[in-house]
Design a protein around this motif. Structure first.
Motif, PDB file in Angstrom:
ATOM      1  N   VAL A  45      51.282  50.540  49.168  1.00 33.31           N
ATOM      2  CA  VAL A  45      51.903  49.255  48.844  1.00 33.31           C
ATOM      3  C   VAL A  45      50.835  48.173  48.687  1.00 33.31           C
ATOM      4  CG1 VAL A  45      53.405  47.438  49.748  1.00 33.31           C
ATOM      5  CG2 VAL A  45      54.134  49.818  49.865  1.00 33.31           C
ATOM      6  N   LEU A  46      49.854  48.145  49.580  1.00 30.78           N
ATOM      7  CA  LEU A  46      48.775  47.166  49.475  1.00 30.78           C
ATOM      8  C   LEU A  46      47.943  47.387  48.211  1.00 30.78           C
ATOM      9  CD1 LEU A  46      47.591  46.931  53.187  1.00 30.78           C
ATOM     10  CD2 LEU A  46      48.932  45.257  51.900  1.00 30.78           C
ATOM     11  N   ASP A  47      47.713  48.661  47.848  1.00 34.03           N
ATOM     12  CA  ASP A  47      47.012  48.958  46.598  1.00 34.03           C
ATOM     13  C   ASP A  47      47.769  48.400  45.401  1.00 34.03           C
ATOM     14  OD1 ASP A  47      44.928  50.269  47.798  1.00 34.03           O
ATOM     15  OD2 ASP A  47      45.661  52.287  47.352  1.00 34.03           O
ATOM     16  N   ILE A  48      49.056  48.608  45.378  1.00 34.27           N
ATOM     17  CA  ILE A  48      49.877  48.123  44.265  1.00 34.27           C
ATOM     18  C   ILE A  48      49.821  46.599  44.192  1.00 34.27           C
ATOM     19  CG2 ILE A  48      52.247  47.941  43.399  1.00 34.27           C
ATOM     20  CD1 ILE A  48      52.684  50.784  44.579  1.00 34.27           C
ATOM     21  N   ILE A  49      49.872  45.933  45.329  1.00 36.78           N
ATOM     22  CA  ILE A  49      49.783  44.472  45.354  1.00 36.78           C
ATOM     23  C   ILE A  49      48.443  44.017  44.779  1.00 36.78           C
ATOM     24  CG2 ILE A  49      49.598  42.464  46.884  1.00 36.78           C
ATOM     25  CD1 ILE A  49      51.712  43.874  48.674  1.00 36.78           C
ATOM     26  N   VAL A  50      47.354  44.677  45.170  1.00 33.75           N
ATOM     27  CA  VAL A  50      46.033  44.307  44.662  1.00 33.75           C
ATOM     28  C   VAL A  50      45.960  44.551  43.158  1.00 33.75           C
ATOM     29  CG1 VAL A  50      43.584  44.931  44.702  1.00 33.75           C
ATOM     30  CG2 VAL A  50      44.818  44.589  46.832  1.00 33.75           C
ATOM     31  N   TRP A  51      46.464  45.694  42.677  1.00 37.94           N
ATOM     32  CA  TRP A  51      46.420  45.984  41.245  1.00 37.94           C
ATOM     33  C   TRP A  51      47.193  44.950  40.446  1.00 37.94           C
ATOM     34  CZ3 TRP A  51      47.846  51.590  42.560  1.00 37.94           C
ATOM     35  CH2 TRP A  51      46.688  52.309  42.881  1.00 37.94           C
ATOM     36  N   ILE A  52      48.364  44.583  40.907  1.00 34.77           N
ATOM     37  CA  ILE A  52      49.164  43.582  40.200  1.00 34.77           C
ATOM     38  C   ILE A  52      48.426  42.251  40.175  1.00 34.77           C
ATOM     39  CG2 ILE A  52      51.287  42.220  40.312  1.00 34.77           C
ATOM     40  CD1 ILE A  52      52.684  44.788  41.315  1.00 34.77           C
ATOM     41  N   GLU A  53      47.843  41.855  41.299  1.00 33.64           N
ATOM     42  CA  GLU A  53      47.113  40.595  41.360  1.00 33.64           C
ATOM     43  C   GLU A  53      45.892  40.614  40.445  1.00 33.64           C
ATOM     44  OE1 GLU A  53      44.801  38.093  44.749  1.00 33.64           O
ATOM     45  OE2 GLU A  53      46.800  38.827  45.254  1.00 33.64           O
ATOM     46  N   VAL A  54      45.186  41.727  40.407  1.00 31.20           N
ATOM     47  CA  VAL A  54      43.998  41.840  39.544  1.00 31.20           C
ATOM     48  C   VAL A  54      44.418  41.803  38.074  1.00 31.20           C
ATOM     49  CG1 VAL A  54      42.195  43.431  38.766  1.00 31.20           C
ATOM     50  CG2 VAL A  54      42.536  43.044  41.194  1.00 31.20           C
ATOM     51  N   ILE A  55      45.441  42.544  37.711  1.00 33.49           N
ATOM     52  CA  ILE A  55      45.870  42.603  36.314  1.00 33.49           C
ATOM     53  C   ILE A  55      46.386  41.248  35.841  1.00 33.49           C
ATOM     54  CG2 ILE A  55      47.593  43.625  34.778  1.00 33.49           C
ATOM     55  CD1 ILE A  55      47.166  46.247  36.359  1.00 33.49           C
ATOM     56  N   GLN A  56      47.025  40.483  36.700  1.00 33.25           N
ATOM     57  CA  GLN A  56      47.560  39.183  36.310  1.00 33.25           C
ATOM     58  C   GLN A  56      46.516  38.069  36.373  1.00 33.25           C
ATOM     59  OE1 GLN A  56      50.959  38.527  38.801  1.00 33.25           O
ATOM     60  NE2 GLN A  56      52.299  39.757  37.506  1.00 33.25           N
ATOM     61  N   SER A  57      45.334  38.358  36.870  1.00 32.68           N
ATOM     62  CA  SER A  57      44.302  37.323  36.993  1.00 32.68           C
ATOM     63  C   SER A  57      43.680  37.014  35.631  1.00 32.68           C
ATOM     64  CB  SER A  57      43.218  37.761  37.973  1.00 32.68           C
ATOM     65  OG  SER A  57      42.457  38.808  37.418  1.00 32.68           O
ATOM     66  N   ASN A  58      42.873  35.966  35.585  1.00 32.91           N
ATOM     67  CA  ASN A  58      42.206  35.585  34.338  1.00 32.91           C
ATOM     68  C   ASN A  58      40.763  36.086  34.301  1.00 32.91           C
ATOM     69  OD1 ASN A  58      41.041  33.898  36.189  1.00 32.91           O
ATOM     70  ND2 ASN A  58      41.523  31.993  35.127  1.00 32.91           N
ATOM     71  N   ARG A  59      40.490  37.186  34.957  1.00 33.11           N
ATOM     72  CA  ARG A  59      39.154  37.781  34.955  1.00 33.11           C
ATOM     73  C   ARG A  59      38.904  38.460  33.604  1.00 33.11           C
ATOM     74  NH1 ARG A  59      38.121  38.265  40.432  1.00 33.11           N
ATOM     75  NH2 ARG A  59      39.957  38.480  41.704  1.00 33.11           N
ATOM     76  N   PRO A  60      37.631  38.688  33.270  1.00 33.50           N
ATOM     77  CA  PRO A  60      37.332  39.516  32.092  1.00 33.50           C
ATOM     78  C   PRO A  60      37.853  40.938  32.322  1.00 33.50           C
ATOM     79  CG  PRO A  60      35.365  38.374  32.871  1.00 33.50           C
ATOM     80  CD  PRO A  60      36.437  38.133  33.884  1.00 33.50           C
ATOM     81  N   VAL A  61      38.161  41.616  31.235  1.00 34.57           N
ATOM     82  CA  VAL A  61      38.742  42.964  31.335  1.00 34.57           C
ATOM     83  C   VAL A  61      37.819  43.910  32.094  1.00 34.57           C
ATOM     84  CG1 VAL A  61      39.540  44.939  29.994  1.00 34.57           C
ATOM     85  CG2 VAL A  61      40.098  42.634  29.243  1.00 34.57           C
ATOM     86  N   SER A  62      36.525  43.799  31.881  1.00 35.64           N
ATOM     87  CA  SER A  62      35.600  44.704  32.575  1.00 35.64           C
ATOM     88  C   SER A  62      35.672  44.513  34.085  1.00 35.64           C
ATOM     89  CB  SER A  62      34.167  44.482  32.081  1.00 35.64           C
ATOM     90  OG  SER A  62      33.763  43.150  32.339  1.00 35.64           O
ATOM     91  N   HIS A  63      35.837  43.275  34.545  1.00 32.56           N
ATOM     92  CA  HIS A  63      35.950  43.026  35.988  1.00 32.56           C
ATOM     93  C   HIS A  63      37.276  43.551  36.530  1.00 32.56           C
ATOM     94  CE1 HIS A  63      32.898  39.470  35.750  1.00 32.56           C
ATOM     95  NE2 HIS A  63      32.369  40.634  35.440  1.00 32.56           N
TER      96      HIS A  63
END
Length: 103
Positions: A45-63
């Motif tokens: 569950v924590l992994d999924i939360i982190v993935w969703i947060e990372v994917i929705q962030s405004n970071r470059p795709v490589s990051h």
């Protein structure tokens, strides 16, 4: 985007199933535990939360890819590293907006 998250979830579920303990012949497999148990589920569950947060962030795709791979390969260490070192507030899409209040 949703398909990528779903793919990560399915891979984690497969990893949990593969980590199920092997029971001796003649024993009931349900008594030996279920691939990861409660702790494994919490980490998932924590992994999924982190993935969703990372994917929705405004970071470059490589990051985004690097953070997702880190969390996928090293779930617990990756979660801790992300929460400590990722500068989440700066890369949050909603951080640039201010709430509108009525006069």
């Amino acid at each position: 985007m949703f398909q990528n998250v779903l793919g990560f979830v399915l891979l984690q579920l497969c990893a949990l199933a593969a980590a199920a303990p092997v029971t001796a012949q003649g024993q009931n497999p349900w008594q030996g535990g279920v691939g990861g148990g409660v702790v494994g589920f919490i980490v998932l569950v924590l992994d999924i939360i982190v993935w969703i947060e990372v994917i929705q962030s405004n970071r470059p795709v490589s990051h985004k890819v690097l953070w997702c791979v880190l969390v996928f390969l090293f779930p617990i260490i990756g979660i801790i590293a992300y929460w400590l070192f990722s500068n989440r507030e700066e890369h949050n899409r909603r951080s640039g907006y201010e709430t509108i209040t009525g006069n």
